[in-house]
Design a protein around this motif. Sequence first.
Motif, PDB file in Angstrom:
ATOM      1  N   UNK A   1      56.276  -4.897  58.113  1.00  0.00           N
ATOM      2  CA  UNK A   1      55.373  -3.802  57.994  1.00  0.00           C
ATOM      3  C   UNK A   1      54.063  -4.219  58.677  1.00  0.00           C
ATOM      4  N   UNK A   2      53.571  -5.498  58.983  1.00  0.00           N
ATOM      5  CA  UNK A   2      52.515  -5.614  59.737  1.00  0.00           C
ATOM      6  C   UNK A   2      52.693  -5.200  61.141  1.00  0.00           C
ATOM      7  N   UNK A   3      53.825  -5.310  61.409  1.00  0.00           N
ATOM      8  CA  UNK A   3      54.168  -5.043  63.148  1.00  0.00           C
ATOM      9  C   UNK A   3      54.061  -3.541  63.519  1.00  0.00           C
ATOM     10  N   UNK A   4      54.418  -2.782  62.805  1.00  0.00           N
ATOM     11  CA  UNK A   4      54.149  -1.101  63.273  1.00  0.00           C
ATOM     12  C   UNK A   4      52.675  -0.849  63.300  1.00  0.00           C
TER      13      UNK A   4
ATOM     14  N   UNK B   1      46.472  -2.389  51.715  1.00  0.00           N
ATOM     15  CA  UNK B   1      46.446  -3.751  52.247  1.00  0.00           C
ATOM     16  C   UNK B   1      46.617  -3.970  53.536  1.00  0.00           C
ATOM     17  N   UNK B   2      47.240  -2.975  54.376  1.00  0.00           N
ATOM     18  CA  UNK B   2      47.485  -3.194  55.753  1.00  0.00           C
ATOM     19  C   UNK B   2      46.269  -2.583  56.664  1.00  0.00           C
ATOM     20  N   UNK B   3      45.452  -2.056  55.829  1.00  0.00           N
ATOM     21  CA  UNK B   3      44.013  -1.715  56.582  1.00  0.00           C
ATOM     22  C   UNK B   3      43.468  -2.753  57.513  1.00  0.00           C
TER      23      UNK B   3
ATOM     24  N   UNK C   1      48.569  -9.667  64.578  1.00  0.00           N
ATOM     25  CA  UNK C   1      49.578 -10.044  64.134  1.00  0.00           C
ATOM     26  C   UNK C   1      49.321 -11.633  63.732  1.00  0.00           C
ATOM     27  N   UNK C   2      48.914 -12.354  64.985  1.00  0.00           N
ATOM     28  CA  UNK C   2      48.713 -13.606  64.813  1.00  0.00           C
ATOM     29  C   UNK C   2      47.549 -13.880  63.769  1.00  0.00           C
TER      30      UNK C   2
END
Length: 286
Positions: free
Chosen positions: A91-94, A188-190, A214-215
């Motif tokens: 879910x980090x990717x989108x 958390x993905x903010x 992503x890295x």
Amino acid sequence: MSDLREYAPGYWAGRTLPLRVEAERQLRRRRTTVMAALLTALPFILAAAFAIGGEDGGERGGNRINLMDTATASGLNFAATALFVSAGFLLVIPVALFCGDTVASEANWASLRYLLAAPVPRTRLLLSKLAVALAFSLAAIVLLPLVALAVGTVLYGWGPLQVPTGGSLAAGDATGRLAVAVGYVFVSQLVTAGLAFWLSTVTDAPLGAVGGAVGLTIVGNVLDAVTALGDWRELLPAHWQFAWADALQPTLEWGGMIKGSAVSVAFALVLFALAFRHFARKDVVS
């Protein structure tokens, strides 16, 4: 802008680049379709893996194996398992894609300067793009467990959520708890969104912004695994990425999610501020 309105009657900065227009532009992008297809396909792939592999013997310990053992207990369990296996990286990717590609792609296509010449104020442009990127990111995070819930209900039936630590939650209560978990995953993905958006204003290479976000997220996960850091790890957003699991316990625990949300929002606000500050001073030539 008042001088501009004298020469262009009817012009209003707040009406430039409406959210609807920006959303339609992003929705027509091929990467949006591909990402939606991948997220939709994942629950089917996961279900096929369970069908081929059969029951797990539970030879290894840990919460992850216990959660996987209950994956086929009900549709809610399957949705929770799908969220667990994807929240750490997939879910980090989108999120990185939607937030990192939004400004950098315009610069890469040499269309950014034309948007500013329209004229769209820089702050308005960034606000529109950020709002749409976050909306698409939320949609991606919701899509996966929603499809998993539908697939799991068809395959395993509608029933209570079996808690890995013992006991169960009624289906109605578990649905609300799962919604809380999904909401926390978005919060958390903010941090990833902030990283990607800031890098998108710094570079003209969309892949650089997406890959950089992503890295750096992966680096955060690696640092969180270094136990020698001790309590310093609590300052890392990655340390709290699975705090949403507390929502799926017999007694809902808010402590971890509150701390994780505070860390994530604090980092995100700083990164968003850096993005707006840099773009306001940036010499846009493409």
